[in-house]
Design a protein around this motif. Structure first.
Motif, PDB file in Angstrom:
ATOM      1  N   LEU A  32       0.798  -1.219   0.000  1.00  0.00           N
ATOM      2  CA  LEU A  32       0.000   0.000   0.000  1.00  0.00           C
ATOM      3  C   LEU A  32       0.832   1.270   0.000  1.00  0.00           C
ATOM      4  O   LEU A  32       0.478   2.253  -0.623  1.00  0.00           O
ATOM      5  N   ILE A  49      -3.249  -6.394   1.498  1.00  0.00           N
ATOM      6  CA  ILE A  49      -4.341  -5.697   0.836  1.00  0.00           C
ATOM      7  C   ILE A  49      -3.748  -4.813  -0.248  1.00  0.00           C
ATOM      8  O   ILE A  49      -2.713  -4.178  -0.047  1.00  0.00           O
ATOM      9  N   ILE A  51      -4.983  -1.802  -3.124  1.00  0.00           N
ATOM     10  CA  ILE A  51      -6.030  -0.924  -3.636  1.00  0.00           C
ATOM     11  C   ILE A  51      -5.459  -0.217  -4.845  1.00  0.00           C
ATOM     12  O   ILE A  51      -4.436   0.447  -4.754  1.00  0.00           O
ATOM     13  N   VAL A  62     -10.312  -3.308  -4.804  1.00  0.00           N
ATOM     14  CA  VAL A  62      -9.632  -3.804  -3.612  1.00  0.00           C
ATOM     15  C   VAL A  62      -9.314  -5.275  -3.836  1.00  0.00           C
ATOM     16  O   VAL A  62     -10.200  -6.061  -4.175  1.00  0.00           O
ATOM     17  N   LEU A  93     -14.373   0.222   3.761  1.00  0.00           N
ATOM     18  CA  LEU A  93     -13.076  -0.268   4.236  1.00  0.00           C
ATOM     19  C   LEU A  93     -13.023  -0.332   5.758  1.00  0.00           C
ATOM     20  O   LEU A  93     -12.501  -1.280   6.329  1.00  0.00           O
ATOM     21  N   VAL A  99     -10.233  -4.111   6.392  1.00  0.00           N
ATOM     22  CA  VAL A  99      -8.915  -3.787   6.897  1.00  0.00           C
ATOM     23  C   VAL A  99      -8.847  -4.014   8.402  1.00  0.00           C
ATOM     24  O   VAL A  99      -7.862  -4.521   8.925  1.00  0.00           O
ATOM     25  N   THR A 107      -4.925   0.051   8.234  1.00  0.00           N
ATOM     26  CA  THR A 107      -6.169   0.792   8.042  1.00  0.00           C
ATOM     27  C   THR A 107      -5.906   2.197   7.522  1.00  0.00           C
ATOM     28  O   THR A 107      -6.508   2.624   6.535  1.00  0.00           O
ATOM     29  N   ALA A 110      -4.632   2.195   3.937  1.00  0.00           N
ATOM     30  CA  ALA A 110      -5.668   1.844   2.966  1.00  0.00           C
ATOM     31  C   ALA A 110      -6.610   3.018   2.722  1.00  0.00           C
ATOM     32  O   ALA A 110      -6.999   3.291   1.579  1.00  0.00           O
ATOM     33  N   ARG A 113      -4.745   5.640   0.614  1.00  0.00           N
ATOM     34  CA  ARG A 113      -4.606   5.196  -0.775  1.00  0.00           C
ATOM     35  C   ARG A 113      -5.927   5.348  -1.526  1.00  0.00           C
ATOM     36  O   ARG A 113      -5.962   5.800  -2.670  1.00  0.00           O
ATOM     37  N   THR A 114      -7.041   4.986  -0.874  1.00  0.00           N
ATOM     38  CA  THR A 114      -8.350   5.114  -1.492  1.00  0.00           C
ATOM     39  C   THR A 114      -8.679   6.574  -1.775  1.00  0.00           C
ATOM     40  O   THR A 114      -9.165   6.917  -2.857  1.00  0.00           O
TER      41      THR A 114
END
Length: 138
Positions: A32, A49, A51, A62, A93, A99, A107, A110, A113-114
């Motif tokens: 990530l 994970i 993304i 994802v 998420l 996550v 968490t 993520a 990144r989103t």
């Protein structure tokens, strides 16, 4: 082979590494942050994970590594789209445990990144041309 031994092997000589004078980054899947560290490494960890932006340009995809199938790379990951907006994607998420129950330490990464993916997909307003001022008649 243990995860520690795998990390010792690939930490300095991976095909995904991007080395510079100040830091070492990586382009591997399931990383990530893009940092070359044991915590964020997607090749070594059984749980990871990823993304990434949707190819159509609307939303994010994802991908999650399956814990039980870590030794079978072809079927070890499953993915699903987040296409309904940034706030709903972040809520998905956080709340649905993607996550939180899987890797709670990722968490924040993520969510960041989103947000970055959705921010890059926003339409931009055109840059206005700067108008030259007319000279006043004296």
């Amino acid at each position: 082979m243990s995860r520690d031994l795998q990390w010792l092997v690939i930490r300095k000589s991976s095909s995904y590494l991007l080395k510079s004078k100040t830091a070492t980054f990586t382009k591997e899947p399931f990383n990530l942050m893009g940092k070359n560290s044991y915590k964020y490494n997607g090749l070594v960890n059984k749980q990871a994970i990823d993304i990434r932006p949707d190819p159509a340009g609307k939303g994010a995809i994802v991908s999650v590594k399956n814990r039980r199938r870590h030794h079978r790379p072809v079927v070890s990951a499953y993915s699903y789209p987040l296409l309904r907006g940034s706030r709903r994607a972040i809520r998905t998420l956080k709340q649905q445990g993607i996550v939180r129950c899987y890797r709670a330490d990722l968490t924040d990464a993520a969510v960041r990144r989103t947000c970055a993916i959705y921010r890059s997909q926003r339409p931009t307003s055109g840059v206005q041309k700067r108008r030259s001022r007319k000279k006043r008649a004296q």
